[in-house]
Design a protein around this motif. Structure first.
Motif, mmCIF file in Angstrom:
data_model
loop_
_atom_site.group_PDB
_atom_site.id
_atom_site.type_symbol
_atom_site.label_atom_id
_atom_site.label_comp_id
_atom_site.label_asym_id
_atom_site.label_seq_id
_atom_site.Cartn_x
_atom_site.Cartn_y
_atom_site.Cartn_z
ATOM 1 N N THR A 298 0.823 -1.217 0.000
ATOM 2 C CA THR A 298 0.000 0.000 0.000
ATOM 3 C C THR A 298 0.858 1.269 0.000
ATOM 4 N N PRO A 299 1.913 1.376 0.814
ATOM 5 C CA PRO A 299 2.794 2.556 0.714
ATOM 6 C C PRO A 299 3.414 2.727 -0.669
ATOM 7 N N ILE A 300 3.782 1.617 -1.333
ATOM 8 C CA ILE A 300 4.356 1.722 -2.676
ATOM 9 C C ILE A 300 3.314 2.276 -3.654
ATOM 10 N N TYR A 301 2.064 1.855 -3.481
ATOM 11 C CA TYR A 301 0.976 2.379 -4.320
ATOM 12 C C TYR A 301 0.844 3.896 -4.141
ATOM 13 N N VAL A 302 0.851 4.330 -2.892
ATOM 14 C CA VAL A 302 0.716 5.766 -2.617
ATOM 15 C C VAL A 302 1.919 6.540 -3.158
ATOM 16 N N ALA A 303 3.122 6.018 -2.926
ATOM 17 C CA ALA A 303 4.337 6.711 -3.385
ATOM 18 C C ALA A 303 4.388 6.791 -4.908
ATOM 19 N N THR A 304 3.993 5.704 -5.560
ATOM 20 C CA THR A 304 4.063 5.672 -7.030
ATOM 21 C C THR A 304 3.082 6.651 -7.657
ATOM 22 N N LEU A 305 1.845 6.664 -7.152
ATOM 23 C CA LEU A 305 0.849 7.554 -7.732
ATOM 24 C C LEU A 305 1.103 9.019 -7.380
ATOM 25 N N SER A 306 1.779 9.263 -6.256
ATOM 26 C CA SER A 306 2.021 10.646 -5.840
ATOM 27 C C SER A 306 3.269 11.246 -6.462
ATOM 28 N N TYR A 307 4.324 10.427 -6.661
ATOM 29 C CA TYR A 307 5.610 10.984 -7.079
ATOM 30 C C TYR A 307 6.234 10.291 -8.285
ATOM 31 N N HIS A 308 5.926 9.020 -8.526
ATOM 32 C CA HIS A 308 6.736 8.226 -9.459
ATOM 33 C C HIS A 308 5.882 7.570 -10.534
ATOM 34 N N TYR A 309 5.124 8.387 -11.294
ATOM 35 C CA TYR A 309 4.308 7.835 -12.376
ATOM 36 C C TYR A 309 5.165 7.135 -13.428
ATOM 37 N N GLU A 310 6.414 7.601 -13.585
ATOM 38 C CA GLU A 310 7.271 7.041 -14.634
ATOM 39 C C GLU A 310 7.645 5.582 -14.390
ATOM 40 N N LEU A 311 7.473 5.098 -13.144
ATOM 41 C CA LEU A 311 7.810 3.704 -12.832
ATOM 42 C C LEU A 311 6.698 2.731 -13.227
ATOM 43 N N ILE A 312 5.523 3.249 -13.545
ATOM 44 C CA ILE A 312 4.384 2.378 -13.862
ATOM 45 C C ILE A 312 4.418 2.031 -15.352
ATOM 46 N N PRO A 313 4.327 0.740 -15.683
ATOM 47 C CA PRO A 313 4.271 0.352 -17.110
ATOM 48 C C PRO A 313 3.090 1.016 -17.817
#
Length: 497
Positions: A298-313
């Motif tokens: 869940t923290p990775i989900y929050v961090a990715t959507l808040s700061y790191h969109y480029e990491l999502i395929p």
């Protein structure tokens, strides 16, 4: 004769002793006088009615004292068919004995001597299957609230003279019996002395469960991590005693404490030792992965959507955008809403009766989850993630550690919202630093990971075959580090073949 007994009882009741002044205020305090016609001896029985078994008095004590030749206090050892019969001349022990379920015998001609007859009433439930540490394979016995019965379950699994039991009385009000168990020829003497000292130094008024002992003698009572392992399985206690650890049994508690312990033991089920080592190692690794997944996903989900969109395929990014298109809440509030909902369902299910709790957990989860997605408060992707994280947390075999895992997700969530993946790494470093500094009975809590001990890794992240585990754990510093001779075992196996 009846009038004499009545007058005598009134006279004795008026002239109360010091120890009687407080006890006589209780309704269950009884003091009854009798007369032996054969020897003309007048004697009295004093007891707490709620603590003694009246059948012992009626069937085993009174008939012999009334019908046999009874002249002196010493005669009760031959007349009364009870194993625990004591003669005493110390009045300071009377109150303690009466409150421990003894019947006091006094004779008119021997006022300075007292006889104490054990007549404790044992109210215990029958043995049942383990509820928290249930296993498909292996014994189905679990500890109960009676310390005597729990010690019996351990003794019959280790019928050796080296098993030492030391008893303590803790709690200024409860006077709870606490037993410390260890193997005299195996357990490190420093560990035994440390536990003995900590139990002796406990200052508390009422000890009603082993959970009090966990908090009172732990190395760091401010840590969310339990530093004593509790179990309801007698076979597990017998196994750890053979390793050289110490067990603590508390009267009134169906859980036995084990110390010293390590972090990896909280993710090891005792059923692992009943399965093939390959299967056991596989299931243990699954549990460790499930714990990491439960804390971090869940923290990775929050961090990715808040700061790191480029990491999502790219393929997954379109799915996430579609699921969050109509969500008005930021990812952190969305995640907190679902996490708190899961915690509320857990608490409600745990506090309600079993059948009702199961219904609340299943129906509540389905209804609330579906309604929150349809109302646009949460995305269906996060709902799946939180549900998987909650499911993964249930794989922890020890309930206390499961509670710690539930707590750890929230600091990681907040740091993920503050600094993204960097916040998760920072939170992990803080957690790791705490674990490195944490000890259990003065022994490293992260052993054998830190300090690294290769020899102890044989039963840590994976479990090697029993023939590879000929030595006891190094960090216990046992008197006898050898469990069995691998050479002799191999020779015997070759002969059999």
């Amino acid at each position: 004769m009846r009038n004499w007994l009545k007058n005598k009882r009134i006279k004795e009741d008026i002239q109360h002793k010091d120890w009687e002044k407080s006890l006589i205020k209780s309704k269950d305090f009884k003091k009854i006088f009798y007369y032996n016609q054969k020897t003309n001896v007048r004697f009295g029985l004093t007891f707490m009615a709620t603590l003694i078994d009246e059948n012992i008095i009626q069937d085993g004590v009174l008939p012999n004292l009334l019908e046999e030749e009874f002249r002196e206090i010493e005669d009760i050892k031959q007349l009364v068919p009870v194993a625990d019969v004591q003669i005493c001349d110390d009045p300071s022990l009377i109150e303690q004995k009466l409150l421990n379920g003894y019947v006091m015998l006094t004779i008119e001609t021997e006022l300075k001597h007292f006889g104490f007859i054990a007549a404790q009433k044992e109210i215990v439930r029958g043995l049942s299957q383990p509820e928290v540490e249930f296993s498909v394979i292996g014994p189905k016995e679990a500890f109960v609230e009676s310390m005597g019965q729990n010690l019996n379950l351990i003794r019959k699994r280790l019928p050796v003279k080296e098993l030492i039991i030391e008893e303590f009385k803790l709690g200024s009000l409860s006077k709870t019996a606490v037993a410390m168990l260890y193997m005299e020829d195996i357990t490190n003497e420093d560990n035994v002395n440390t536990v003995r000292q900590r139990l002796t130094n406990v200052k508390f008024d009422a000890i009603t469960d082993s959970s009090y002992i966990v908090q009172l003698i732990s190395d760091n009572s401010n840590s969310p991590f339990p530093q004593l392992l509790d179990t309801e399985r007698p076979d597990r206690v017998a196994g750890i005693l053979a390793e050289g650890k110490i067990a603590i049994v508390v009267d009134g508690s169906p859980h036995v404490l084990i110390t010293p312990t390590t972090l990896v033991e909280f993710f090891s089920s005792f059923e692992d030792y009943f399965l093939n080592w390959i299967l056991s190692s596989f299931f243990r690794l699954i549990r460790l992965f499930a714990v990491a997944f439960s804390i971090l996903i869940t923290p990775i989900y929050v961090a990715t959507l808040s700061y790191h969109y480029e990491l999502i395929p790219k393929d997954l990014l379109s799915t996430l955008i579609t699921s969050r298109r109509e969500i008005p809440l930021p990812p952190i509030l969305e995640a907190l809403f679902l996490e708190l909902t899961i915690e509320l369902l857990r608490e409600a299910g745990a506090r309600l009766p079993t059948k009702v709790g199961q219904t609340i957990g299943i129906v509540g989860g389905i209804v609330i989850g579906t309604a929150s997605v349809e109302a646009g408060l949460t995305s269906n992707v996060l709902l799946i993630i939180v549900a998987l994280a909650a499911l993964a947390s249930f794989t922890t075999p020890v309930y206390r550690m499961g509670n710690t895992i539930r707590l750890l997700r929230f600091p990681f969530l907040f740091f993920a919202e503050l600094w993204g993946l960097l916040g998760i790494v920072f939170c992990f470093c803080v957690l790791l630093t705490h674990l490195i500094r944490l000890t259990s009975l003065g022994r490293p809590f992260l052993e054998p990971l830190y300090p690294p001990r290769v020899m102890d890794m044989k039963d840590a992240l994976i479990r090697l075959p029993f023939e590879k585990q000929s030595k006891r754990p190094i960090f216990l510093r046992t008197k006898n580090p050898i469990r069995f001779s691998r050479k002799k075992a191999k020779e015997k196996k070759d002969i059999d073949e």
